[in-house]
Design an enzyme around this catalytic site. Structure first.
Site: not given
Ligand code: GLA
Length: 713
Positions: A182, A349-350, A426, A461-463, A531
């Protein structure tokens, strides 16, 4: 023109591509498909001669078939190296004995496909190998269809890779690949291969930040940026994957790849077909630079989804400005500022949905948070549209927080093992997308969101990585199939959404660059590269990205300083010049930008609009690597040669050495090139042989040159 020729006398199929040739043949017994040639373009007669002269050699204590450089090795008989396919039949027999049954060549405009069918001599397994080539390209797309043509007994697949790529005989190969983590994706790495196996893989259920499914080989580390032969491969799969590069004791190297065989078993029921992911190979004789340009061309012309936009629009993203604290007021303010800079897509975004005040709640509840948006999303969207921008939205549909209505209603929808911990990462759990009900919920949720709002861009997204890949009740007979079904259903949702909403563009994100591969790239316009938005770090991430993937798909934001990750402060101009090397976005908190910064940004965005057709769709020459020296540089030449963009980024000034000279590539010797907004003219020969002179003064100095070719006198 691409052509696949079948030569009856030599039992060969010869692929003639733009600048390369590939040749395979059947053995006399018609039980094995042999690799003959892959390299620079040769005439068909020479390829035929090679196929006719092909022999297996007897080596004491060695397997002739196993050593014969097969195109696709079914495990069975005397085969001991990494196989491509391993199965178990219902009666306990393991191992395949097959023979060739049929082939066909399908010719479409500028596209040729060869299929070759092999069938097990006793059991009901049919294996069809596909090869596809395109006029104007040097890529070979390979994939496989497995079919259980029987009436009742299942076949258990234990290893099912997509292809085996055989490299020419040489003593010593170097392997180049992209690794990271990451915030540090796509780092170019190389190693000399000694006898043995070198494995690259992801066991995370997704592509991964750690290794990217792309690899290149050259002989004796002889290839440079602009010279030498390079054979490279990339896999179109966004789940767990594996490449095995095996160097034998006989001076041969092959690279097998496809869906990871770790924790893999797939029950192929009677009457069922399974298509394995595409594994694409590419040969280039002009070094890593040419190899990259060929990958980029292929992706632009043949892989990336057809889109309404000739160039990627410039976007603004709210994440680094407002994080989870989005609301109608602050987003409208940001949108106004973004529009005044010339931004074309505003992406929230989020934070906009469910009880999403932080990352411990809300994932899964994809309805607007009424405390933040009392009037829903439409007033914001309308405002964004009024300002002349499209509206985009962030979603992470594969995930759920324990603190969500979705999880409370469907605790069985996440991956988990019976009697085991549901491991959070997370603060989130992964939805079991292998389930049809989860797939349908996901599709309906997103379809509704897109139908009820004028959303024209989705950042998907997929975190987190997948763990505990269990499905206690339903999949008792073949629990491991979830790995595969997950990706199949993910692709299904993407494909259906694209079909129903052709005006929506998608960006693949996975904590930055954790899901970048040819599979997802055939379904999204662009990817979030990392990121890590620190401009200096970005140069290395972007360089590695460009080895395999097109700059057009590489999303790059300008963000604020000091950078949140590295605490580094660099000039706005440098940040822009780094981000302008791909698809430009802005991710800073515009409400804190000074009037001077805004003015500078407005001018740079305007100049990006002028250069972006060439940056996004042109030919990339990496002039100087950020891995060596104080200055990195890259050059883009328009497909028709009419303009040239050069970026130079110097990161630290030493010894007062301010002057640099960059020899350019791909110009016309006799044409004249003028520098836009300056009175300078140079001949192509001068720029290539002598070079473009520039001064970079101080730390983090950068320059962009825009050169225009003039008609020959
Ligand atoms: C990930 C994405 C970021 C942002 C966050 C939001 O980390 O890579 O760009 O969208 O999620 O939670």
């Amino acid at each position: 023109m691409a052509e696949i020729i079948h030569d009856v006398a030599s039992l060969a199929w010869i692929f003639q591509m733009e600048a390369s040739t590939y040749c395979i043949r059947l053995n006399e017994e018609q039980t094995s498909l042999q690799h003959i040639y892959w390299g620079t373009r040769i005439d068909t007669a020479t390829a035929r001669e090679m196929a006719l002269a092909w022999r297996t050699y007897f080596v004491p204590f060695e397997s002739t078939i196993g050593n014969s450089r097969e195109e696709f090795a079914p495990w069975g008989e005397l085969r001991f190296s990494e196989p491509t396919l391993k199965v178990a039949y219902a009666d306990g027999t393991r191992g395949i004995e097959w023979h060739f049954e049929a082939y066909g060549i399908e010719q479409e405009q500028r596209k040729q496909t060869l299929w070759l069918r092999f069938v097990d001599q006793v059991y009901s397994l049919q294996v069809t190998l596909y090869y596809r080539i395109y006029t104007g390209h040097d890529v070979i797309e390979r994939w496989v269809r497995l079919e259980n043509s029987g009436a009742d007994a299942p076949i258990m697949l234990e290893q099912a890779f997509s292809a085996d790529w055989q490299l020419p005989h040489h003593e010593r190969y170097r392997m180049t690949y992209l690794h990271g983590r990451w915030g540090k994706e796509t780092q170019v790495t190389e190693t000399l291969l000694s006898p043995g196996k070198f494995v690259l893989e992801s066991r995370r259920g997704t592509t991964s930040h750690q290794f990217n499914p792309w690899v290149a080989f050259d002989v004796d580390a002889s290839a440079t940026e602009e010279q030498g032969e390079v054979w490279s491969m990339a896999l179109a799969w966004s789940g767990s994957w594996k490449f095995v590069a095996e160097t034998t004791s006989y001076g041969t190297l092959h690279c097998v790849g496809g869906i990871n065989d770790f924790d893999f078993r797939y029950r192929l029921d009677a009457g069922v077909c399974l298509d394995l992911p595409m594994f694409v190979g590419l040969y280039a004789s002009g070094g890593f630079g040419e190899s990259s340009r060929k990958w980029h061309l292929y992706q632009r012309e043949r892989l990336l989804p057809e889109t309404l936009d000739a160039v990627r629009p410039i976007l603004y993203n709210s994440w680094e400005a407002t994080a989870f604290a989005v609301d109608e007021r602050n987003q409208m303010e940001l949108a106004e500022q973004a529009a005044s800079l010339g931004i074309e897509v505003f992406v929230m975004d989020d934070g906009w949905f469910g009880e999403r005040a932080h990352d411990r709640a809300g994932l899964g509840d994809w309805t607007v948070n009424r405390a933040k948006f009392p009037r829903g999303l439409n007033p914001l969207i309308e405002r964004v549209n009024e300002l002349g921008m499209r509206f985009g939205l962030w979603v992470e549909p594969e995930m759920v927080n324990v603190d969500s209505d979705l999880y409370r209603a469907h605790p069985d929808w996440v991956y988990h093992f019976h009697k085991r911990t549901r491991t959070e990462s997370r603060n989130q759990l992964v939805l079991n997308l292998a389930r049809t009900d989860v797939r349908d919920w996901m599709f309906t949720t997103l379809d509704t969101l897109l139908s009820e709002h004028n959303i024209e861009f989705i950042k998907w997204d997929m975190n987190r990585s997948i763990s505990d890949p269990g499905w206690p009740v339903e999949s008792g007979h073949n629990p491991e199939r979830v790995w595969l079904a997950y990706v199949q259903n993910l692709y299904w949702v993407f494909d259906e959404l694209r079909r129903r909403h052709p005006n929506v563009a998608f960006e693949s994100c996975s904590g930055g660059g954790g899901r970048i591969d040819l599979g997802i790239l055939s379904r999204v316009e662009q990817v979030w590269t990392s990121d890590n938005t620190d401009a200096l770090d970005r140069l290395r991430i972007q360089e590695g990205f460009s080895y395999a993937y097109a700059p057009r798909a590489m999303m790059c934001w300008v963000t604020d300083c000091p950078n949140y990750l590295t605490a580094r402060t660099v000039p706005l101009l440098y940040r822009f010049h780094v981000a302008m090397a791909g698809s430009l976005g802005i991710g800073g908190d515009l409400s804190h930008w000074t009037p001077q910064e805004r003015e500078e940004a407005r001018a740079l965005i305007e100049s990006y609009k002028r250069v972006r057709p060439t940056v996004q769709n042109g030919k990339l020459y990496r002039l100087r690597s950020p891995r060596s020296g104080q200055v990195a540089a890259a050059q883009y030449v328009a497909q028709d040669g009419s303009e040239v963009i050069v970026f130079a980024w110097g990161h630290s000034q030493q010894f007062g050495e301010t002057q640099i000279v960059l020899q350019l590539y791909g110009l016309e010797q006799e044409a004249s090139y003028s520098v836009v907004d300056e009175s300078m003219h140079y001949s192509g020969a001068y720029l290539m042989q002598h070079g473009l002179k520039m001064r970079l003064v101080g730390d983090f100095a950068s320059q962009m040159y825009h050169l225009v070719r003039h008609a020959l006198a």
